[in-house]
Design a protein around this motif. Structure first.
Motif, short mmCIF file in Angstrom:
data_model
loop_
_atom_site.label_atom_id
_atom_site.label_comp_id
_atom_site.label_asym_id
_atom_site.label_seq_id
_atom_site.Cartn_x
_atom_site.Cartn_y
_atom_site.Cartn_z
N THR A 220 -20.52 -59.96 -6.51
CA THR A 220 -21.11 -61.16 -7.07
C THR A 220 -20.36 -61.53 -8.35
OG1 THR A 220 -23.22 -62.20 -7.69
CG2 THR A 220 -22.86 -59.92 -8.43
N ASN A 221 -20.80 -62.61 -8.99
CA ASN A 221 -20.20 -62.97 -10.28
C ASN A 221 -21.09 -62.50 -11.41
OD1 ASN A 221 -21.80 -65.20 -9.09
ND2 ASN A 221 -21.51 -66.17 -11.08
N ARG A 222 -20.50 -62.41 -12.59
CA ARG A 222 -21.18 -61.76 -13.71
C ARG A 222 -22.30 -62.59 -14.31
NH1 ARG A 222 -17.06 -60.67 -18.01
NH2 ARG A 222 -16.24 -59.27 -16.44
N ASP A 223 -22.12 -63.92 -14.37
CA ASP A 223 -23.07 -64.76 -15.11
C ASP A 223 -23.72 -65.77 -14.17
OD1 ASP A 223 -24.46 -66.36 -16.87
OD2 ASP A 223 -22.84 -66.49 -18.34
N HIS A 224 -24.90 -65.45 -13.65
CA HIS A 224 -25.61 -66.35 -12.76
C HIS A 224 -26.28 -67.49 -13.52
CE1 HIS A 224 -26.11 -63.21 -9.29
NE2 HIS A 224 -24.84 -63.43 -9.62
N GLY A 225 -26.46 -67.35 -14.81
CA GLY A 225 -27.11 -68.38 -15.61
C GLY A 225 -26.16 -69.50 -15.99
N GLU A 226 -25.15 -69.18 -16.78
CA GLU A 226 -24.17 -70.17 -17.21
C GLU A 226 -23.09 -70.40 -16.16
OE1 GLU A 226 -24.39 -72.01 -19.92
OE2 GLU A 226 -26.32 -71.02 -20.33
N GLY A 227 -22.93 -69.47 -15.25
CA GLY A 227 -21.92 -69.60 -14.21
C GLY A 227 -20.57 -69.05 -14.65
N ASN A 228 -19.67 -68.98 -13.68
CA ASN A 228 -18.29 -68.54 -13.92
C ASN A 228 -17.33 -69.52 -13.27
OD1 ASN A 228 -19.90 -65.61 -13.59
ND2 ASN A 228 -18.40 -65.68 -15.25
N ARG A 229 -16.03 -69.29 -13.48
CA ARG A 229 -15.03 -70.20 -12.92
C ARG A 229 -13.81 -69.42 -12.45
NH1 ARG A 229 -10.86 -71.36 -16.50
NH2 ARG A 229 -11.11 -70.48 -18.60
N ALA A 230 -13.12 -70.02 -11.51
CA ALA A 230 -11.82 -69.52 -11.05
C ALA A 230 -11.89 -68.06 -10.61
CB ALA A 230 -10.76 -69.69 -12.14
N ILE A 231 -12.70 -67.80 -9.60
CA ILE A 231 -12.81 -66.47 -9.01
C ILE A 231 -12.28 -66.52 -7.58
CG2 ILE A 231 -14.42 -64.71 -8.18
CD1 ILE A 231 -16.15 -65.24 -10.62
N THR A 232 -11.41 -65.56 -7.25
CA THR A 232 -10.84 -65.46 -5.91
C THR A 232 -11.18 -64.11 -5.32
OG1 THR A 232 -8.99 -66.94 -6.43
CG2 THR A 232 -8.71 -65.46 -4.56
N ILE A 233 -11.67 -64.12 -4.08
CA ILE A 233 -12.00 -62.89 -3.36
C ILE A 233 -11.34 -63.00 -1.99
CG2 ILE A 233 -13.84 -61.39 -2.53
CD1 ILE A 233 -15.73 -62.99 -4.45
N SER A 234 -10.52 -62.01 -1.62
CA SER A 234 -9.77 -62.16 -0.37
C SER A 234 -9.44 -60.81 0.25
CB SER A 234 -8.48 -62.93 -0.63
OG SER A 234 -7.62 -62.21 -1.51
N GLY A 235 -9.26 -60.84 1.57
CA GLY A 235 -8.70 -59.70 2.28
C GLY A 235 -9.58 -58.47 2.31
N LEU A 236 -10.88 -58.64 2.61
CA LEU A 236 -11.80 -57.51 2.55
C LEU A 236 -12.80 -57.53 3.70
CD1 LEU A 236 -12.80 -57.72 -1.23
CD2 LEU A 236 -11.29 -55.99 -0.22
N THR A 237 -13.20 -56.36 4.16
CA THR A 237 -14.44 -56.19 4.91
C THR A 237 -15.50 -55.67 3.95
OG1 THR A 237 -13.48 -55.82 7.09
CG2 THR A 237 -15.61 -54.83 6.67
N VAL A 238 -16.62 -56.37 3.88
CA VAL A 238 -17.72 -56.00 2.99
C VAL A 238 -18.87 -55.52 3.87
CG1 VAL A 238 -19.34 -56.84 1.25
CG2 VAL A 238 -16.98 -57.67 1.27
N ASP A 239 -19.17 -54.23 3.81
CA ASP A 239 -20.21 -53.62 4.64
C ASP A 239 -21.36 -53.18 3.74
OD1 ASP A 239 -21.81 -51.99 6.29
OD2 ASP A 239 -20.09 -51.47 7.54
N CYS A 240 -22.49 -53.88 3.86
CA CYS A 240 -23.64 -53.57 3.00
C CYS A 240 -24.32 -52.26 3.39
CB CYS A 240 -24.66 -54.70 3.05
SG CYS A 240 -24.06 -56.26 2.37
N GLY A 241 -24.03 -51.72 4.57
CA GLY A 241 -24.64 -50.48 4.99
C GLY A 241 -26.16 -50.53 5.03
N ARG A 242 -26.72 -51.74 5.24
CA ARG A 242 -28.17 -51.98 5.22
C ARG A 242 -28.78 -51.66 3.87
NH1 ARG A 242 -27.82 -55.18 9.49
NH2 ARG A 242 -27.23 -54.09 11.41
N ARG A 243 -27.97 -51.59 2.83
CA ARG A 243 -28.47 -51.27 1.49
C ARG A 243 -28.45 -52.49 0.57
NH1 ARG A 243 -25.23 -46.94 3.17
NH2 ARG A 243 -26.36 -44.97 3.38
N ALA A 244 -27.32 -53.20 0.52
CA ALA A 244 -27.22 -54.39 -0.32
C ALA A 244 -27.92 -55.56 0.35
CB ALA A 244 -25.77 -54.73 -0.61
#
Length: 356
Positions: free
Chosen positions: A115-139
């Protein structure tokens, strides 16, 4: 004459050898400094400092303490596990070797794996790439992007989350510039991919959702374009378009979903083209439709109006998606009077192609 030809041949041979030597001299060499070994993490800061870490828990602690200056984080091939969420600050790039090559997995309960750090004020210029994200039924969520201006997300697979695979939201504050490319959500109990709530100027393509417990792909924002969306085998709707204006949606495919293939609620001043919905209503055959446009006007933009959809194929193709299960191929509520649907072809359904 023979002497002249001999000299010419020797000269050409010399040129060939010289060219070969030069080619060998400029051949690209692997940059071992930037190579990230199996199971390792490389951080490069704006000042050029390089840090090498071994675990995602170390990376999570480093990210929590970092500022918002530019930083790139590269994960090598392999599987990484974490007990802490990865919270990205502004101007952060997080990348792996590709979905199925670099995998991160939650080891304990958390709101979101990335996730991003600041859900209130927001963030900018974030790139996420090349991943498998497995929550494992936990997240709860695989990737949760809240109020990120100029978000880029590409070559991502999100799976096995407690709720949503990928959720992008402005949370009521207009947030512009999200780009999603080649994102897959599979086997999440909630929706697969959701783009929603005051997100603007979003562009996304090549999204795929399958096996999710609610709708596969939810478009719940305005001023955006969507191309090549495919939803297959989700429990509720394949693709749900709700409460939008100034949206174009092209090349949509919805197959074998439990409820409606493509469900439209409140599509205003928008356009669609090349929609295919086949073999839907799998959970309750004869109850739901391939393409269903509801008269529900309870959302903020009201009833569907002043929109056009061109080029639609509806109904089961028995040699592909199987026997018909949908009630109608196309259902448009009678209250809707300014939606144009042009160029429609029908395969078999259980009732009639066009509902009342």
């Amino acid at each position: 004459m023979r002497h002249y030809l001999g000299v010419l041949a020797a000269g050409l041979a010399g040129l060939f050898l010289l060219g070969s030597c030069n080619e060998a001299a400029v051949a690209p060499q692997a940059d071992h400094e930037e190579t990230v070994p199996l199971g390792r993490i490389l951080i490069v800061t704006a000042s050029g400092e390089r840090l090498r870490l071994d675990t995602l828990d170390e990376l999570a602690r480093w990210l929590d303490a970092a500022g918002d200056s530019p930083v790139t984080v590269t994960l090598g091939p392999g599987r990484f596990q974490t007990r802490r969420p990865l919270r990205l600050g502004s101007q952060t790039s997080l990348s792996g070797g590709g979905a199925g090559i670099t995998e991160i997995r939650a080891r304990r309960a958390m709101e979101a794996l990335i996730t991003n750090r600041d859900h209130g004020e927001g963030n900018r210029a974030i790139t996420i790439s090349g991943l498998t994200v497995d929550c494992g039924r936990r997240a709860r969520h695989g990737l949760l992007a809240i109020r990120i201006t100029d978000l880029h997300m590409e070559r991502i697979e999100a799976r096995h989350c407690r709720e949503t695979g990928v959720r992008v939201s402005g949370q009521g504050v207009i947030t512009r510039g999200a780009v999603l490319e080649s994102v897959t959500a599979r086997d999440n109990p909630g929706h697969g991919i959701v783009i929603m709530w005051a997100t603007r100027n979003a562009r996304y393509s090549n999204l795929y959702a399958t096996g999710n417990g609610q709708s596969g792909i939810v478009i719940d924002h305005s001023e955006g374009s969507a191309v090549n969306l495919h939803a297959d085998g989700n429990r509720l709707d394949g693709i749900f378009i709700r409460n939008v204006f100034a949206v174009t949606a092209t090349n949509l495919i919805a197959t074998r979903n439990g409820r409606h293939g493509i469900h439209v609620q409140g599509m205003v001043a928008s356009a669609g083209a090349s929609w295919t919905a086949q073999g839907n209503s799998q959970s309750e055959p004869g109850t739901h439709d391939e393409l269903h446009v509801t008269a529900d006007d309870t959302l903020s933009y009201g009833i569907t109006r002043n929109s056009v959809i061109h080029g639609v194929v509806l109904g089961a193709h028995i040699n592909g998606v199987g026997e018909p299960a949908a009630r109608h191929g196309l259902y448009i509520a009678p209250e809707i009077t300014t939606l144009q649907v042009e160029g429609v072809a029908f395969e078999p359904v259980l009732d009639t192609p066009q509902g009342p």
